[in-house]
Design a protein around this motif. Structure first.
Motif, mmCIF file in Angstrom:
data_model
loop_
_atom_site.group_PDB
_atom_site.id
_atom_site.type_symbol
_atom_site.label_atom_id
_atom_site.label_comp_id
_atom_site.label_asym_id
_atom_site.label_seq_id
_atom_site.Cartn_x
_atom_site.Cartn_y
_atom_site.Cartn_z
ATOM 1 N N SER A 185 0.834 -1.212 0.000
ATOM 2 C CA SER A 185 0.000 0.000 0.000
ATOM 3 C C SER A 185 0.862 1.253 0.000
ATOM 4 O O SER A 185 0.558 2.241 -0.692
ATOM 5 C CB SER A 185 -0.922 -0.020 1.219
ATOM 6 O OG SER A 185 -1.697 1.156 1.272
ATOM 7 N N ALA A 186 1.966 1.215 0.750
ATOM 8 C CA ALA A 186 2.848 2.382 0.816
ATOM 9 C C ALA A 186 3.641 2.558 -0.468
ATOM 10 O O ALA A 186 4.007 3.688 -0.847
ATOM 11 C CB ALA A 186 3.801 2.238 1.999
ATOM 12 N N LEU A 187 3.912 1.457 -1.164
ATOM 13 C CA LEU A 187 4.732 1.523 -2.380
ATOM 14 C C LEU A 187 3.946 1.924 -3.619
ATOM 15 O O LEU A 187 4.529 2.411 -4.602
ATOM 16 C CB LEU A 187 5.393 0.162 -2.634
ATOM 17 C CG LEU A 187 6.523 -0.258 -1.683
ATOM 18 C CD1 LEU A 187 6.914 -1.716 -1.936
ATOM 19 C CD2 LEU A 187 7.746 0.653 -1.870
ATOM 20 N N ILE A 188 2.633 1.697 -3.618
ATOM 21 C CA ILE A 188 1.837 1.905 -4.833
ATOM 22 C C ILE A 188 1.952 3.340 -5.346
ATOM 23 O O ILE A 188 2.113 3.581 -6.551
ATOM 24 C CB ILE A 188 0.366 1.528 -4.579
ATOM 25 C CG1 ILE A 188 0.232 0.001 -4.484
ATOM 26 C CG2 ILE A 188 -0.535 2.068 -5.694
ATOM 27 C CD1 ILE A 188 -1.152 -0.471 -4.121
ATOM 28 N N ASP A 189 1.910 4.287 -4.446
ATOM 29 C CA ASP A 189 1.954 5.700 -4.868
ATOM 30 C C ASP A 189 3.367 6.152 -5.177
ATOM 31 O O ASP A 189 3.587 6.915 -6.142
ATOM 32 C CB ASP A 189 1.348 6.589 -3.786
ATOM 33 C CG ASP A 189 -0.152 6.358 -3.624
ATOM 34 O OD1 ASP A 189 -0.792 5.978 -4.623
ATOM 35 O OD2 ASP A 189 -0.652 6.525 -2.503
ATOM 36 N N THR A 190 4.324 5.729 -4.386
ATOM 37 C CA THR A 190 5.694 6.245 -4.538
ATOM 38 C C THR A 190 6.533 5.432 -5.510
ATOM 39 O O THR A 190 7.325 5.998 -6.279
ATOM 40 C CB THR A 190 6.390 6.267 -3.159
ATOM 41 O OG1 THR A 190 6.392 4.933 -2.622
ATOM 42 C CG2 THR A 190 5.662 7.208 -2.206
ATOM 43 N N GLU A 191 6.391 4.109 -5.492
ATOM 44 C CA GLU A 191 7.218 3.230 -6.336
ATOM 45 C C GLU A 191 6.326 2.144 -6.942
ATOM 46 O O GLU A 191 6.357 0.994 -6.508
ATOM 47 C CB GLU A 191 8.354 2.606 -5.537
ATOM 48 C CG GLU A 191 9.301 3.618 -4.902
ATOM 49 C CD GLU A 191 10.412 2.933 -4.104
ATOM 50 O OE1 GLU A 191 11.093 2.042 -4.669
ATOM 51 O OE2 GLU A 191 10.569 3.274 -2.921
ATOM 52 N N PRO A 192 5.539 2.485 -7.931
ATOM 53 C CA PRO A 192 4.577 1.510 -8.484
ATOM 54 C C PRO A 192 5.234 0.272 -9.093
ATOM 55 O O PRO A 192 4.706 -0.830 -8.981
ATOM 56 C CB PRO A 192 3.832 2.320 -9.549
ATOM 57 C CG PRO A 192 4.713 3.490 -9.850
ATOM 58 C CD PRO A 192 5.431 3.797 -8.576
#
Length: 352
Positions: A185-192
């Motif tokens: 969830s944390a990676l989806i926006d910053t590092e897709p």
């Protein structure tokens, strides 16, 4: 081997069998001769004769007990049933025969009637009882072996069930799934792109768990491929806080181990130690010349010691025990924690 106690039999059985022998000797002789002898008996003579029967009973059964204990050391019932039975029976008869002959060398008053006829009767009774006693001890041995096997079967079923439950609990640990979902969830926006790779590795982990959960042994190469996906998740979360080195496995292609063994050992190291980028957790996976897998890590234990239930190590030990394999060797040293597990030759396992 099980040690039997015959305390109660010695207390109650010997007098009872002595009375039985006395009655047998009376019944197999003409009643007129018996009554003639008894007319000359004093009260002490009756007690003396009954004492002889107790001594004879003790001789019969104690000889059987001691012979059984002695021969158990050299010739077991399982491997030498016929020869063991004959040997014990013959030795029993020889001892009884010698003791009876020695007894009848003493001179007793004529009214006792201890003549050659009585001697032959006593020897015949001894042979009959020797046969019965030998048969009883053989039956007793196999009864206890059967009972031990039954109890062991029940215990093994309990261990199997417990090991399966532990494995399921570890495989479906909700904390592992929740932590990884939070990371995604944390990676989806910053590092897709990293998130996609993370999801791919996470799905391969659960696919591996589902495909191997019913297998007893899987190839070492398959477990190591799975571990790469497993470690990828931790490397994304902790970066250089966890450093894992894996030895070359080129000469271990025929070897295997229970599924998730390596994962449990790595998880055990991560779970019970603190680490950071500055002080990383170093896990070394090596192999010995005698086909052992060694997982070793430096120790910086978490402060909450109560959280260490050793479920993972117990799970591995029980699975190895259920497969009749050498159990893991655990070395809890001051600065290093080390676990050695025996690799299993898959070809040899399939041929057994």
């Amino acid at each position: 081997m099980r040690k039997h106690s015959y305390k109660l039999f010695r207390i109650y059985g010997y007098p009872g069998f002595a009375l039985l022998l006395y009655l047998i000797l009376i019944l197999i002789n003409p009643l007129d001769n018996v009554y003639k002898s008894w007319r000359n008996y004093a009260a002490t003579d009756f007690l003396l004769e009954f004492g002889f029967n107790i001594a004879y009973t003790i001789l019969l059964f104690e000889t059987g007990i001691q012979l059984t204990a002695l021969l158990n050391r050299f010739r077991s019932w399982e491997n030498f049933l016929k020869t063991r039975f004959v040997l014990q029976f013959v030795l029993h008869i020889i001892i009884i025969y010698v003791m009876i002959r020695l007894f009848f060398t003493f001179r007793f008053p004529a009214y006792f009637g201890y003549d050659t006829t009585m001697e032959r009767q006593t020897i015949i009774i001894g042979i009959i009882f020797s046969l019965l006693i030998t048969a009883v001890f053989a039956a007793e041995h196999f009864f206890y072996k059967w009972n031990d096997a039954r109890l062991m079967s029940v215990e093994m079923e309990k261990l199997t069930t417990q090991a399966q439950l532990d494995a399921l609990k570890l495989q479906l640990d909700p904390h592992f799934l929740f932590n990884n979902l939070s990371t995604v969830s944390a990676l989806i926006d910053t590092e897709p792109m990293t998130a996609l790779s993370y999801i791919s590795n996470l799905s391969s982990i659960y696919r591996y768990m589902l495909t191997t959960r019913l297998k007893n042994v899987i190839p070492l190469s398959a477990e190591l491929d799975f571990i790469k996906s497993y470690l990828y998740l931790y490397q994304v979360r902790y970066g250089e806080g966890i450093i894992v080195t894996i030895d070359d496995t080129a000469n271990k292609t025929a070897m295997g181990l229970p599924p998730l063994t390596l994962q449990l050992l790595i998880e055990n190291a991560i779970k019970h130690n603190t680490f950071s980028m500055a002080s990383p957790l170093k896990i070394n996976i090596t192999f010995t010349y005698d086909n052992r897998l060694v997982v070793e890590n430096n120790k910086r234990l978490v402060s909450d010691k109560e959280s260490s239930t050793q479920v993972g190590l117990k799970n591995i030990s029980e699975r190895y025990m259920l497969m009749n394999q050498t159990p893991p060797i655990i070395s809890d040293l001051p600065n290093v924690f080390r676990v050695e597990v025996q690799l299993i030759n898959i070809d040899e396992l399939q041929n057994t």
